[in-house]
Design a protein around this motif. Structure first.
Motif, PDB file in Angstrom:
ATOM      1  N   ALA A 219      -1.531  17.012   7.086  1.00  0.00           N
ATOM      2  CA  ALA A 219      -2.131  18.310   6.200  1.00  0.00           C
ATOM      3  C   ALA A 219      -0.922  18.971   6.723  1.00  0.00           C
ATOM      4  CB  ALA A 219      -2.970  19.205   6.834  1.00  0.00           C
ATOM      5  N   ARG A 220      -0.521  19.307   7.097  1.00  0.00           N
ATOM      6  CA  ARG A 220       0.753  20.193   7.668  1.00  0.00           C
ATOM      7  C   ARG A 220       1.577  19.756   6.935  1.00  0.00           C
ATOM      8  NH1 ARG A 220       0.754  20.099  13.155  1.00  0.00           N
ATOM      9  NH2 ARG A 220       2.496  18.468  12.912  1.00  0.00           N
TER      10      ARG A 220
ATOM     11  N   GLY B 259       8.995   7.146   0.882  1.00  0.00           N
ATOM     12  CA  GLY B 259       8.543   8.308   0.287  1.00  0.00           C
ATOM     13  C   GLY B 259       7.455   8.954   0.503  1.00  0.00           C
ATOM     14  N   ALA B 260       7.051   8.630   2.129  1.00  0.00           N
ATOM     15  CA  ALA B 260       6.028   9.244   2.692  1.00  0.00           C
ATOM     16  C   ALA B 260       6.311   9.722   3.358  1.00  0.00           C
ATOM     17  CB  ALA B 260       5.206   7.937   3.255  1.00  0.00           C
TER      18      ALA B 260
ATOM     19  N   SER C 260       4.937  18.889   1.958  1.00  0.00           N
ATOM     20  CA  SER C 260       5.815  18.275   0.795  1.00  0.00           C
ATOM     21  C   SER C 260       5.305  18.233  -0.957  1.00  0.00           C
ATOM     22  CB  SER C 260       5.611  16.769   0.970  1.00  0.00           C
ATOM     23  OG  SER C 260       4.401  15.967   1.071  1.00  0.00           O
ATOM     24  N   GLY C 261       4.025  19.323  -0.911  1.00  0.00           N
ATOM     25  CA  GLY C 261       3.431  19.766  -1.821  1.00  0.00           C
ATOM     26  C   GLY C 261       2.146  18.923  -2.927  1.00  0.00           C
ATOM     27  N   ARG C 262       2.042  17.833  -1.748  1.00  0.00           N
ATOM     28  CA  ARG C 262       0.222  17.194  -1.663  1.00  0.00           C
ATOM     29  C   ARG C 262      -0.678  17.261  -1.511  1.00  0.00           C
ATOM     30  NH1 ARG C 262       4.067  12.018   0.633  1.00  0.00           N
ATOM     31  NH2 ARG C 262       6.262  12.337  -0.575  1.00  0.00           N
TER      32      ARG C 262
ATOM     33  N   THR D 194       0.959  -1.471   0.112  1.00  0.00           N
ATOM     34  CA  THR D 194      -0.094  -0.273  -0.158  1.00  0.00           C
ATOM     35  C   THR D 194       0.719   1.654  -0.098  1.00  0.00           C
ATOM     36  OG1 THR D 194      -1.556  -1.170   1.205  1.00  0.00           O
ATOM     37  CG2 THR D 194      -1.701   0.959   1.075  1.00  0.00           C
ATOM     38  N   HIS D 195       0.533   2.274  -0.769  1.00  0.00           N
ATOM     39  CA  HIS D 195       1.430   3.287  -0.780  1.00  0.00           C
ATOM     40  C   HIS D 195       0.513   4.121   0.069  1.00  0.00           C
ATOM     41  CE1 HIS D 195       3.125   6.623  -2.430  1.00  0.00           C
ATOM     42  NE2 HIS D 195       2.199   7.161  -2.623  1.00  0.00           N
ATOM     43  N   TYR D 196       1.514   4.738   1.052  1.00  0.00           N
ATOM     44  CA  TYR D 196       0.686   6.055   1.817  1.00  0.00           C
ATOM     45  C   TYR D 196       1.388   7.464   1.748  1.00  0.00           C
ATOM     46  CZ  TYR D 196      -1.836   2.498   4.496  1.00  0.00           C
ATOM     47  OH  TYR D 196      -2.337   1.740   4.861  1.00  0.00           O
ATOM     48  N   ASP D 197       0.196   8.528   1.403  1.00  0.00           N
ATOM     49  CA  ASP D 197       0.973   9.955   0.956  1.00  0.00           C
ATOM     50  C   ASP D 197       1.857  10.667   2.706  1.00  0.00           C
ATOM     51  OD1 ASP D 197       0.589  10.427  -1.522  1.00  0.00           O
ATOM     52  OD2 ASP D 197      -1.636   9.027  -0.936  1.00  0.00           O
ATOM     53  N   CYS D 198       0.980  10.247   3.456  1.00  0.00           N
ATOM     54  CA  CYS D 198       2.195  10.189   4.818  1.00  0.00           C
ATOM     55  C   CYS D 198       1.379   9.972   5.922  1.00  0.00           C
ATOM     56  CB  CYS D 198       1.560  11.948   5.259  1.00  0.00           C
ATOM     57  SG  CYS D 198       1.435  12.469   6.413  1.00  0.00           S
TER      58      CYS D 198
END
Length: 161
Positions: free
Chosen positions: A152-153, A135-136, A158-160, A101-105
């Motif tokens: 959110a911070r 990469g998260a 990170s521009g996401r 699973t890819h997580y953004d954060c």
């Protein structure tokens, strides 16, 4: 069951690709922000630890986690939780959660990093996240209720979305 209309739930879950990405009405993939919240299982916390905020107990933490998940979903993100025990199963549990699973954060709960006696567990968590989601963005909350704010911070930095 959520108070959301049933058809909205069906639309959302009925329009996911196998990877968990939302599909547009035309069938194209849309990127959905995914958040993982890692915390200690509320029933395993030592509430007598003076490093923890006064008045915390398992019920309050569980209620805070529910608020965090609802806030993440209200922002249009997909959120998962990974509640770990403070033992040798912690690292492998996080690695399993992150695999495939890819997580953004990834948000790491304050209960894992604030108490000084949790330093070893905190190091295990950081290293498992670094290995499983290099990469998260990594964020830290101060209590369960501010988990989405912490994510959110870091997503903004990170521009996401």
């Amino acid at each position: 069951m959520s108070s959301r209309p049933r058809n909205k739930i069906f639309w959302f879950y009925g329009n996911l690709s196998r990877s968990g990405r939302r599909l547009s009405p035309c069938g194209r993939r849309e990127i959905m922000t995914r958040i993982l919240f890692i915390g200690q299982k509320p029933e395993t916390v030592d509430y007598s630890d003076p490093a923890l905020p006064p008045g915390f107990d398992a019920e309050k933490i569980a209620a805070g986690i529910a608020v965090a998940v609802a806030d993440i979903e209200a922002r249009g993100w997909q959120g998962d939780t990974c509640m770990i025990a403070p033992d040798e199963t912690a690292g492998p549990a996080i690695e399993r959660q992150l695999s495939g699973t890819h997580y953004d954060c990834v948000v790491i709960g304050g209960g894992l990093r604030i108490p000084p006696r949790s330093l070893g567990l905190f190091e295990i968590v950081i290293n498992a996240v670094h290995k499983g989601a290099p990469g998260a963005a990594i964020a830290f909350n101060t209590r369960p209720e501010d988990t989405a704010e912490a994510a959110a911070r870091q997503l903004a930095r990170s521009g996401r979305p």
